[in-house]
Design a protein around this motif. Structure first.
Motif, PDB file in Angstrom:
ATOM      1  N   ALA A  71      -2.785  -0.048  12.358  1.00 18.02           N
ATOM      2  CA  ALA A  71      -3.942  -0.411  11.541  1.00 18.02           C
ATOM      3  C   ALA A  71      -3.599  -1.408  10.426  1.00 18.02           C
ATOM      4  CB  ALA A  71      -4.586   0.848  10.969  1.00 18.02           C
ATOM      5  N   PRO A  72      -2.526  -1.198   9.636  1.00 18.75           N
ATOM      6  CA  PRO A  72      -2.220  -2.164   8.571  1.00 18.75           C
ATOM      7  C   PRO A  72      -1.830  -3.549   9.102  1.00 18.75           C
ATOM      8  CG  PRO A  72      -1.161  -0.057   8.143  1.00 18.75           C
ATOM      9  CD  PRO A  72      -1.668  -0.004   9.547  1.00 18.75           C
ATOM     10  N   VAL A  73      -1.124  -3.614  10.227  1.00 19.92           N
ATOM     11  CA  VAL A  73      -0.757  -4.912  10.801  1.00 19.92           C
ATOM     12  C   VAL A  73      -2.012  -5.664  11.219  1.00 19.92           C
ATOM     13  CG1 VAL A  73       0.444  -6.081  12.685  1.00 19.92           C
ATOM     14  CG2 VAL A  73       1.508  -4.117  11.566  1.00 19.92           C
ATOM     15  N   PHE A  74      -2.920  -4.980  11.875  1.00 19.03           N
ATOM     16  CA  PHE A  74      -4.176  -5.599  12.299  1.00 19.03           C
ATOM     17  C   PHE A  74      -4.972  -6.085  11.095  1.00 19.03           C
ATOM     18  CE2 PHE A  74      -8.753  -5.129  13.081  1.00 19.03           C
ATOM     19  CZ  PHE A  74      -8.921  -6.051  14.110  1.00 19.03           C
ATOM     20  N   LEU A  75      -5.075  -5.238  10.077  1.00 17.76           N
ATOM     21  CA  LEU A  75      -5.863  -5.605   8.905  1.00 17.76           C
ATOM     22  C   LEU A  75      -5.260  -6.808   8.193  1.00 17.76           C
ATOM     23  CD1 LEU A  75      -8.143  -5.148   6.921  1.00 17.76           C
ATOM     24  CD2 LEU A  75      -6.746  -3.420   5.776  1.00 17.76           C
ATOM     25  N   GLY A  76      -3.945  -6.783   7.960  1.00 17.19           N
ATOM     26  CA  GLY A  76      -3.304  -7.907   7.289  1.00 17.19           C
ATOM     27  C   GLY A  76      -3.491  -9.210   8.041  1.00 17.19           C
TER      28      GLY A  76
ATOM     29  N   SER B 297       4.718   6.917   1.507  1.00 19.27           N
ATOM     30  CA  SER B 297       4.157   6.556   2.805  1.00 19.27           C
ATOM     31  C   SER B 297       2.972   5.613   2.646  1.00 19.27           C
ATOM     32  CB  SER B 297       3.738   7.813   3.572  1.00 19.27           C
ATOM     33  OG  SER B 297       2.762   8.546   2.853  1.00 19.27           O
ATOM     34  N   GLY B 298       2.123   5.877   1.652  1.00 15.92           N
ATOM     35  CA  GLY B 298       0.977   5.009   1.431  1.00 15.92           C
ATOM     36  C   GLY B 298       1.373   3.599   1.034  1.00 15.92           C
ATOM     37  N   VAL B 299       2.311   3.489   0.099  1.00 17.70           N
ATOM     38  CA  VAL B 299       2.726   2.174  -0.385  1.00 17.70           C
ATOM     39  C   VAL B 299       3.469   1.392   0.704  1.00 17.70           C
ATOM     40  CG1 VAL B 299       4.242   0.968  -2.001  1.00 17.70           C
ATOM     41  CG2 VAL B 299       2.775   2.824  -2.817  1.00 17.70           C
ATOM     42  N   VAL B 300       4.381   2.059   1.404  1.00 12.66           N
ATOM     43  CA  VAL B 300       5.195   1.347   2.396  1.00 12.66           C
ATOM     44  C   VAL B 300       4.404   1.075   3.669  1.00 12.66           C
ATOM     45  CG1 VAL B 300       7.245   1.462   3.870  1.00 12.66           C
ATOM     46  CG2 VAL B 300       7.370   2.220   1.491  1.00 12.66           C
ATOM     47  N   MET B 301       3.841   2.143   4.278  1.00  6.63           N
ATOM     48  CA  MET B 301       3.172   1.985   5.561  1.00  6.63           C
ATOM     49  C   MET B 301       1.755   1.446   5.426  1.00  6.63           C
ATOM     50  SD  MET B 301       5.520   2.800   7.621  1.00  6.63           S
ATOM     51  CE  MET B 301       4.546   2.756   9.128  1.00  6.63           C
ATOM     52  N   GLY B 302       1.116   1.698   4.304  1.00  4.71           N
ATOM     53  CA  GLY B 302      -0.240   1.233   4.110  1.00  4.71           C
ATOM     54  C   GLY B 302      -0.308  -0.121   3.435  1.00  4.71           C
ATOM     55  N   PHE B 303       0.176  -0.197   2.209  1.00  4.76           N
ATOM     56  CA  PHE B 303       0.060  -1.434   1.423  1.00  4.76           C
ATOM     57  C   PHE B 303       1.031  -2.514   1.896  1.00  4.76           C
ATOM     58  CE2 PHE B 303       0.945  -4.170  -2.199  1.00  4.76           C
ATOM     59  CZ  PHE B 303      -0.329  -4.450  -2.663  1.00  4.76           C
TER      60      PHE B 303
ATOM     61  N   ALA C  88      -4.114  -8.200  -1.568  1.00  4.55           N
ATOM     62  CA  ALA C  88      -3.659  -6.956  -2.190  1.00  4.55           C
ATOM     63  C   ALA C  88      -4.825  -5.992  -2.405  1.00  4.55           C
ATOM     64  CB  ALA C  88      -2.972  -7.258  -3.513  1.00  4.55           C
ATOM     65  N   MET C  89      -5.976  -6.525  -2.819  1.00  6.05           N
ATOM     66  CA  MET C  89      -7.138  -5.665  -3.042  1.00  6.05           C
ATOM     67  C   MET C  89      -7.618  -5.042  -1.734  1.00  6.05           C
ATOM     68  SD  MET C  89      -9.498  -7.458  -5.990  1.00  6.05           S
ATOM     69  CE  MET C  89      -9.709  -9.015  -5.108  1.00  6.05           C
TER      70      MET C  89
ATOM     71  N   SER D 110      -6.120   0.882   2.837  1.00  6.67           N
ATOM     72  CA  SER D 110      -5.070   1.211   3.800  1.00  6.67           C
ATOM     73  C   SER D 110      -4.024   2.113   3.164  1.00  6.67           C
ATOM     74  CB  SER D 110      -4.414  -0.076   4.318  1.00  6.67           C
ATOM     75  OG  SER D 110      -3.331   0.209   5.168  1.00  6.67           O
ATOM     76  N   THR D 111      -3.674   1.833   1.931  1.00  4.92           N
ATOM     77  CA  THR D 111      -2.718   2.653   1.194  1.00  4.92           C
ATOM     78  C   THR D 111      -3.210   4.090   1.083  1.00  4.92           C
ATOM     79  OG1 THR D 111      -2.152   0.698  -0.132  1.00  4.92           O
ATOM     80  CG2 THR D 111      -1.423   2.845  -0.973  1.00  4.92           C
ATOM     81  N   LEU D 112      -4.470   4.259   0.718  1.00  3.58           N
ATOM     82  CA  LEU D 112      -5.050   5.584   0.529  1.00  3.58           C
ATOM     83  C   LEU D 112      -5.158   6.351   1.844  1.00  3.58           C
ATOM     84  CD1 LEU D 112      -7.876   4.576  -1.962  1.00  3.58           C
ATOM     85  CD2 LEU D 112      -5.871   5.948  -2.508  1.00  3.58           C
ATOM     86  N   LEU D 113      -5.506   5.652   2.923  1.00 10.63           N
ATOM     87  CA  LEU D 113      -5.712   6.337   4.197  1.00 10.63           C
ATOM     88  C   LEU D 113      -4.397   6.727   4.852  1.00 10.63           C
ATOM     89  CD1 LEU D 113      -8.737   4.298   5.582  1.00 10.63           C
ATOM     90  CD2 LEU D 113      -8.733   6.610   4.617  1.00 10.63           C
TER      91      LEU D 113
END
Length: 304
Positions: free
Chosen positions: A28-33, A154-160, A179-180, A185-188
């Motif tokens: 999910a984070p790769v797709f979003l970024g 986990s949120g900061v590394v894998m999400g943000f 970043a915003m 993604s960080t929270l989820l």
């Protein structure tokens, strides 16, 4: 009533070892970024593919480190819920699990070096730090998973961080806008870890862990989980209202019923097996949210 978990066989042994419901925390984070980057540049799909594969390998390897070290510390047994079960139920040797995790890390590292060669060698430092945190989550003398900071790391590394890296390798820059958009993604991703820790509270407490869920208690932990979800959706709404984010981003609210299902399940049930569907639903929420936000951005880019 006690439940006995059955052993897997064949390819399912190795598939379950990856803990597939957690792998969306990489996709999910790769797709979003990448979708955020689409508003700035044409997408290099080879870089996207490499980043996606490396992230999935790191997540799978991290899960295997978890499996190995929890077994080594005597935390897992054949009835433990939420583990791959390769060691305690399926007869795979601990050394095999650890070796496989290191091999996956090695492959991810080689892919990361190729990405650095195409973009910036500064990513070697960032990616190396992320991989170190993945190992130290359950490895090392002071595992992060045994502390109240599991959700944060986990949120900061894998999400943000993964959102930002995926954006950076396409654009060559990091922006406040990216970043915003990485905040939900960080929270989820943190929510995925929190659901895991709520489910395992009894066993974790008996083993000496001091997770966030244990420190605040089950009821407050479920409230924090609800807050993670609410803040994720509320953040997107605020960006649409005050930060010129396209209204198409509100498509993320189509995933809200899944988030509500998670909270309702945790409020209704307490047994680990009973809340397993909520674990999977949290991963689905993360994936749907990122996918819908990315699609919203894509529609906006196509229309302007």
């Amino acid at each position: 009533m006690a439940h006995t978990l059955q052993a897997d066989s064949g390819w399912r042994v190795w598939w379950q070892l990856t803990r597939p419901h957690t792998l969306t925390a990489s996709f999910a984070p790769v797709f979003l970024g990448t979708m955020i980057a689409l508003g700035h540049t044409a997408i290099d799909w080879s870089l996207f593919s490499a980043m996606l594969i490396a992230s999935l390998l790191i997540q799978a390897a991290t899960n295997m480190f978890n499996e190995y070290y929890d077994f080594a510390r005597g935390l897992d047994n054949e009835n433990s819920v939420g583990i791959g079960g390769a060691i305690v139920r399926n007869g795979v040797t601990p050394k095999t699990v650890l070796t496989l995790a290191l091999v996956l890390y090695g492959i991810a590292g080689l892919i990361g070096i190729w990405i650095c060669a195409q973009t910036s060698w500064w990513l070697l430092v960032v990616g190396g730090a992320a991989m170190a945190i993945g190992y130290l989550y359950t490895g090392g003398p002071y595992p992060i998973a045994y502390t109240p900071f599991g959700e944060l790391f986990s949120g900061v590394v894998m999400g943000f961080l993964i959102v930002i890296i995926a954006f950076y390798i396409q654009t060559g820059e990091v922006t406040a806008y990216a970043a915003m958009l990485a905040v939900p993604s960080t929270l989820l991703v943190a929510a995925i870890m929190l659901t895991n820790n709520i489910r395992d509270m009894v066993g974790d407490a008996a083993s000496g862990r001091r997770t966030l869920a244990i420190l605040v208690g089950r009821s407050k932990a479920v409230t924090i989980l609800l807050a993670f979800f609410a803040l994720s959706y509320g953040w997107v709404l605020l960006l649409v209202l005050f930060a010129s984010l396209t209204p198409w981003a509100l498509l993320v609210f189509l995933s809200a019923p899944k988030a509500m299902q998670v909270v309702k399940t945790f409020k209704r049930y307490t047994e680990p097996l009973q809340v397993m569907p909520a674990m999977k639903a949290t991963g689905v929420t993360n994936t749907l949210f990122a996918f819908l936000l990315g699609i919203g951005l894509l529609i906006h880019y196509l229309l302007v």
